[in-house]
Design a protein around this motif. Structure first.
Motif, PDB file in Angstrom:
ATOM      1  N   GLY A  92      -3.246  14.926   4.671  1.00  0.00           N
ATOM      2  CA  GLY A  92      -3.087  16.089   5.533  1.00  0.00           C
ATOM      3  C   GLY A  92      -3.536  15.725   6.934  1.00  0.00           C
ATOM      4  N   LYS A  93      -4.439  16.524   7.508  1.00  0.00           N
ATOM      5  CA  LYS A  93      -4.955  16.238   8.846  1.00  0.00           C
ATOM      6  C   LYS A  93      -6.169  15.329   8.810  1.00  0.00           C
ATOM      7  N   ARG A  94      -6.685  15.081   7.623  1.00  0.00           N
ATOM      8  CA  ARG A  94      -7.886  14.274   7.479  1.00  0.00           C
ATOM      9  C   ARG A  94      -7.529  12.791   7.372  1.00  0.00           C
ATOM     10  N   ILE A  95      -8.404  11.935   7.915  1.00  0.00           N
ATOM     11  CA  ILE A  95      -8.241  10.482   7.820  1.00  0.00           C
ATOM     12  C   ILE A  95      -9.373   9.941   6.949  1.00  0.00           C
ATOM     13  N   PRO A  96      -9.105   9.684   5.677  1.00  0.00           N
ATOM     14  CA  PRO A  96     -10.169   9.195   4.801  1.00  0.00           C
ATOM     15  C   PRO A  96     -10.477   7.708   4.949  1.00  0.00           C
ATOM     16  N   LEU A  97      -9.530   6.927   5.502  1.00  0.00           N
ATOM     17  CA  LEU A  97      -9.746   5.486   5.567  1.00  0.00           C
ATOM     18  C   LEU A  97      -8.891   4.857   6.666  1.00  0.00           C
ATOM     19  N   ILE A  98      -9.490   3.907   7.385  1.00  0.00           N
ATOM     20  CA  ILE A  98      -8.769   3.061   8.340  1.00  0.00           C
ATOM     21  C   ILE A  98      -8.968   1.612   7.909  1.00  0.00           C
ATOM     22  N   ILE A  99      -7.883   0.851   7.888  1.00  0.00           N
ATOM     23  CA  ILE A  99      -7.928  -0.545   7.447  1.00  0.00           C
ATOM     24  C   ILE A  99      -7.478  -1.447   8.582  1.00  0.00           C
ATOM     25  N   ASP A 100      -8.252  -2.474   8.847  1.00  0.00           N
ATOM     26  CA  ASP A 100      -7.833  -3.547   9.737  1.00  0.00           C
ATOM     27  C   ASP A 100      -7.679  -4.809   8.884  1.00  0.00           C
ATOM     28  N   SER A 108      -4.786  -2.613  -7.351  1.00  0.00           N
ATOM     29  CA  SER A 108      -6.004  -2.979  -6.626  1.00  0.00           C
ATOM     30  C   SER A 108      -6.100  -2.246  -5.294  1.00  0.00           C
ATOM     31  N   LEU A 109      -4.990  -2.185  -4.544  1.00  0.00           N
ATOM     32  CA  LEU A 109      -5.007  -1.472  -3.259  1.00  0.00           C
ATOM     33  C   LEU A 109      -5.159   0.022  -3.460  1.00  0.00           C
ATOM     34  N   ARG A 110      -4.556   0.556  -4.514  1.00  0.00           N
ATOM     35  CA  ARG A 110      -4.720   1.986  -4.794  1.00  0.00           C
ATOM     36  C   ARG A 110      -6.185   2.316  -5.062  1.00  0.00           C
ATOM     37  N   GLU A 111      -6.856   1.433  -5.807  1.00  0.00           N
ATOM     38  CA  GLU A 111      -8.273   1.664  -6.096  1.00  0.00           C
ATOM     39  C   GLU A 111      -9.119   1.547  -4.847  1.00  0.00           C
ATOM     40  N   LEU A 112      -8.783   0.608  -3.950  1.00  0.00           N
ATOM     41  CA  LEU A 112      -9.525   0.481  -2.699  1.00  0.00           C
ATOM     42  C   LEU A 112      -9.480   1.766  -1.892  1.00  0.00           C
ATOM     43  N   VAL A 113      -8.323   2.419  -1.889  1.00  0.00           N
ATOM     44  CA  VAL A 113      -8.140   3.618  -1.071  1.00  0.00           C
ATOM     45  C   VAL A 113      -8.636   4.868  -1.770  1.00  0.00           C
ATOM     46  N   LEU A 114      -8.317   5.027  -3.053  1.00  0.00           N
ATOM     47  CA  LEU A 114      -8.560   6.278  -3.751  1.00  0.00           C
ATOM     48  C   LEU A 114      -9.738   6.238  -4.719  1.00  0.00           C
ATOM     49  N   GLY A 115     -10.294   5.050  -4.928  1.00  0.00           N
ATOM     50  CA  GLY A 115     -11.277   4.890  -5.983  1.00  0.00           C
ATOM     51  C   GLY A 115     -12.494   5.792  -5.875  1.00  0.00           C
ATOM     52  N   LYS A 116     -12.966   6.067  -4.654  1.00  0.00           N
ATOM     53  CA  LYS A 116     -14.194   6.842  -4.493  1.00  0.00           C
ATOM     54  C   LYS A 116     -13.954   8.213  -3.897  1.00  0.00           C
ATOM     55  N   GLU A 117     -12.707   8.669  -3.942  1.00  0.00           N
ATOM     56  CA  GLU A 117     -12.435  10.010  -3.405  1.00  0.00           C
ATOM     57  C   GLU A 117     -12.554  11.049  -4.499  1.00  0.00           C
ATOM     58  N   LEU A 147       0.824  -1.206   0.000  1.00  0.00           N
ATOM     59  CA  LEU A 147       0.000   0.000   0.000  1.00  0.00           C
ATOM     60  C   LEU A 147       0.859   1.259   0.000  1.00  0.00           C
ATOM     61  N   ARG A 148       1.996   1.234   0.691  1.00  0.00           N
ATOM     62  CA  ARG A 148       2.903   2.397   0.651  1.00  0.00           C
ATOM     63  C   ARG A 148       3.348   2.667  -0.786  1.00  0.00           C
ATOM     64  N   LEU A 149       3.642   1.606  -1.511  1.00  0.00           N
ATOM     65  CA  LEU A 149       4.017   1.757  -2.911  1.00  0.00           C
ATOM     66  C   LEU A 149       2.846   2.293  -3.729  1.00  0.00           C
ATOM     67  N   ALA A 150       1.647   1.803  -3.443  1.00  0.00           N
ATOM     68  CA  ALA A 150       0.462   2.233  -4.185  1.00  0.00           C
ATOM     69  C   ALA A 150       0.145   3.710  -3.970  1.00  0.00           C
ATOM     70  N   LEU A 151       0.458   4.224  -2.769  1.00  0.00           N
ATOM     71  CA  LEU A 151       0.123   5.616  -2.436  1.00  0.00           C
ATOM     72  C   LEU A 151       1.302   6.567  -2.609  1.00  0.00           C
ATOM     73  N   ALA A 152       2.401   6.086  -3.169  1.00  0.00           N
ATOM     74  CA  ALA A 152       3.651   6.857  -3.195  1.00  0.00           C
ATOM     75  C   ALA A 152       3.496   8.233  -3.817  1.00  0.00           C
ATOM     76  N   GLU A 153       2.707   8.366  -4.864  1.00  0.00           N
ATOM     77  CA  GLU A 153       2.589   9.648  -5.561  1.00  0.00           C
ATOM     78  C   GLU A 153       1.187  10.231  -5.464  1.00  0.00           C
ATOM     79  N   SER A 154       0.441   9.811  -4.454  1.00  0.00           N
ATOM     80  CA  SER A 154      -0.951  10.247  -4.340  1.00  0.00           C
ATOM     81  C   SER A 154      -1.146  11.419  -3.394  1.00  0.00           C
ATOM     82  N   GLY A 155      -0.107  11.761  -2.613  1.00  0.00           N
ATOM     83  CA  GLY A 155      -0.259  12.794  -1.604  1.00  0.00           C
ATOM     84  C   GLY A 155      -0.814  12.278  -0.297  1.00  0.00           C
TER      85      GLY A 155
END
Length: 438
Positions: free
Chosen positions: A337-345, A429-438, A291-299
């Motif tokens: 930023g200061k916002r938490i859009p998603l928490i994953i367990d 797939s993980l990038r879409e899970l996190v960013l797909g609906k933002e 997931l770190r790799l998936a979010l590397a350039e997403s901010g």
């Protein structure tokens, strides 16, 4: 001769002398070693169930070895569309476990290095030892790293700087000797101490003839380097730069073999070693790294095992000297930023097909926990992420539920991740899970 057996997590191996059985004398020793491994919480239930007719593995994978016997426990790692009922070959599961370990622990596992390794017959420990030996031999052929180390000698001629204090005290009566302080380019440094200690440790446990031969050759290469125990090595003195960066990958292997995860145990008349990995932790760490790799350039940022907000607080007013109770620690927190859009367990559990159970085997306590996260962290989306497996539909699951009431803004997502898919597809797939609906 050392016997070796392999089973899958939650698998059962009966007592006996057959190819798929464990001799009872070895079973007792293996169970005792598992109990002393540190993953059992004081009992054997965390690693093995020691029954009257056999041993049953739990959610811990890896290798448990006593003199004359090795038991390898492999995870059930299936991909979308694979039928576990047909039996996935152990060499395939072994390779998939190595891949997860490589990602989670930043181990250098290249396709070329794996060619010719004994995936069919060797345990995961022997495969890891083989990978380390291959990588270390390549590095040693380019020369051991050296650094300038300060030396103090009494010499007939000045070399470097004069140690004035020693010269006019200890050597006052021998003016023909000079107390010198000088720098020597030496291989006897912390980085080489780590490699020497790893080679020494592995030399005592490797069973494969190829690994034993490779380790003997490496021991000769490190002859003259101080053989220190892991606890005596000055790890903080290791500095990696452009001149020795090729050793970065080898340090990851060394940490794995020299850390508390690998254990040598001597308990009464039971001795042996273990290299064990709780699958819950390994799955979480693997998802974190991908997931770190998936979010590397997403901010977006990612925090693992963070948060630490408490569910309850003492005191009636904000000015009270209050103390939090029941501190939370979500597996993965996605931040923007200061916002938490998603928490994953992450949950290393097998989801049940919907046709068998409308709740798909999801624990009620897990749902309550995620609802608490949504409230405490003011997070609109929380997720339970499971491994995909062959008993589920071929497509990965992505089911969204509204929390507390229909149409609610806060949502709980139940999703699965295909660990067998190509790495690029997993990342997407993980990038879409996190960013797909933002």
């Amino acid at each position: 001769m050392t016997l070796s057996r392999s089973i899958c997590e939650w698998g059962y191996i009966p007592y006996g002398d057959g190819a798929d059985e464990i001799p009872e004398v070895h079973a007792d020793r293996i169970a005792a070693l598992a109990k002393a491994s540190g993953f059992s919480g004081g009992g054997a239930e965390g690693v093995l169930e020691h029954g009257r007719k056999g041993l049953r593995a739990r959610g811990i994978v890896g290798v448990i070895a006593t003199p004359g016997f090795q038991l390898e426990i492999l995870p059930k790692i299936e991909g979308a569309g694979e039928d576990a009922g047909k039996g996935i070959e152990k060499r395939t599961l072994r390779r998939r476990l190595i891949d997860m370990l490589a990602v989670a622990h930043d181990l250098p596992v290249e396709t070329g290095a794996m060619t010719g390794l004994g995936w069919q017959s060797e345990t995961v420990l022997e495969v890891l030892i083989g990978l380390f030996c291959h990588k270390l031999a390549e590095a040693v052929r380019q020369g051991l790293p050296r650094l300038y180390v300060n030396h103090e000698d009494d010499l007939p001629a000045l070399r470097g700087r004069l140690n004035v204090t020693r010269q006019f005290s200890t050597l006052a009566a021998t003016p023909h000797r000079l107390a010198c302080r000088h720098d020597v380019l030496s291989p006897d440094i912390a980085l080489n101490h780590v490699m020497r200690a790893t080679v020494s440790r592995l030399s005592g446990i490797a069973l494969s003839p190829e690994n034993r031969r490779a380790l003997r050759e490496l021991a000769l290469a490190y002859d003259g380097i101080a053989d220190l125990p892991a606890r005596a090595i000055a790890w903080e003195r290791i500095t990696l730069d452009r001149t020795n960066g090729r050793w970065r990958d080898l340090l990851a292997f060394a940490r794995l073999f020299l850390s508390g995860r690998y254990q040598q145990t001597s308990l009464g008349n039971v001795s042996g070693h273990t290299l064990l990995f709780p699958m819950n932790t390994l799955f979480e760490k693997y998802i974190e790294q991908v997931l770190r790799l998936a979010l590397a350039e997403s901010g977006h940022g990612l925090t693992a095992q963070g948060g630490h907000l408490s569910c309850l607080y003492e005191g009636q007013h904000t000015s009270d000297d209050k103390k939090g109770r029941f501190r939370t620690r979500p597996d993965l927190i996605v931040r923007n930023g200061k916002r938490i859009p998603l928490i994953i367990d992450t949950k290393w559990k097998r989801m049940v097909p919907r046709i068998d159970d409308p709740k798909q085997g999801i624990s009620q306590s897990d749902v309550y926990q995620l609802m608490a996260y949504a409230q405490l962290y003011d997070c609109d989306r929380v997720m339970l992420l499971y491994p995909h497996h062959g008993d589920l539909p071929k497509e990965q699951i992505h089911q969204t539920y509204n929390i507390a009431e229909p149409g609610a803004e806060k949502r709980l997502i139940v999703a699965t991740h295909d660990l067998v898919a190509p790495r690029a597809k997993q990342t997407a797939s993980l990038r879409e899970l996190v960013l797909g609906k933002e």
